[in-house]
Design an enzyme around this catalytic site. Structure first.
Site: not given
Ligand code: GLP
Length: 250
Positions: A67, A136
């Site tokens: 993304d 979520n």
């Molecule tokens: C963002 C990314 C996701 C990722 C998520 C979790 O929203 N778009 O791909 O999985 O963060 O982040 P973290 O690993 O910092 O908890």
């Protein structure tokens, strides 16, 4: 879906990095799907270290990121392009033309998203897809309500996701509210999927994904439809699982 309970997020990172290195050793032109967020950072550090020691050669690897934000130039320090450059690509010396991101600018985004999908197919598909997990239950930026047959597209970020990711932005800095993400169906096309989750903030999403119904309201539950997915969970993230779902790491 296999669930591996590790002793710590550091152990999850070690196991995930090792799996990537093993896959690379057996397929030097590996096609990797990559994630951002804080969770994969220690995995990327291990890959850089292996490359620096000369134990891994990433020169023939192709990567596709999950993304990217809409509205941030790719060179902006908070863009996922910058994140990947800093945490992985510079250390591995992966050529820029072997690293692809969903398109976020220019005319006719839907057509360019279709080209991104076509580029994945033209590489023979993603061999190994890394995933984190939103509180979520989102994967990539597939927020609750994302269709199970969704493909790469523009999405609106949920308030909760904006709150969670606000820590990456300076106060007063404009935080993008839209992004382009691979879809759920794009992710499920990968041959193997490794999802990492750490900390009790993810426990509810983990339990819903592993033990609840497959539902669009919890995007990670779609991974139960995939033939070869492993969840690597630290004790905090695994806290709410029923004991029978747990497999200790070996
Ligand atoms: C963002 C990314 C996701 C990722 C998520 C979790 O929203 N778009 O791909 O999985 O963060 O982040 P973290 O690993 O910092 O908890």
């Amino acid at each position: 879906m296999q669930v591996v309970l590790t002793a710590s997020s550091a152990e999850s990172a070690r196991l995930v990095a090792q799996e990537i290195l093993d896959a690379l050793a057996s397929k030097p032109d590996l096609v990797l799907g990559l994630a951002t967020g804080s969770t994969p950072v220690p995995v990327y550090a291990r890959l850089r270290e292996a490359a620096a020691r000369g134990e891994a050669d990433f020169s023939r690897v192709t990567t596709f990121n999950l993304d990217e934000y809409i509205g941030l130039p790719v060179e902006h320090p908070r863009s996922y392009h910058s994140f990947m450059r800093e945490h992985l690509f510079e250390g591995l010396r992966v050529a820029a033309d072997r690293t692809a991101f969903p398109p976020t600018a220019g005319a006719d985004l839907p057509a360019r998203c279709a080209e991104f999908e076509e580029r994945i197919r033209a590489c023979g598909g993603i061999d190994l897809q890394l995933l984190g997990l939103g509180r979520n239950g989102h994967i990539g930026f597939n927020e609750p309500g994302s269709p199970l047959d969704s493909r790469t597209r523009t999405v609106q970020l949920c308030e909760r996701t904006l709150e969670d990711n606000a820590r990456f932005f300076e106060s007063g800095e404009d935080q993008p509210r839209r992004a382009v993400t691979m879809g759920i169906a794009t992710i499920l096309d990968a041959r193997r999927i490794l999802l990492q989750a750490a900390g009790p903030a993810k426990a509810h999403a983990v339990r819903s994904a592993v033990e609840g119904p497959v539902t669009e309201t919890l995007p990670a539950s779609a991974l139960r439809r995939h033939a070869d997915t492993t969840f690597y969970l630290d004790p905090g993230a695994a806290r709410d699982l029923t004991p029978s779902e747990r497999v200790p790491a070996h």
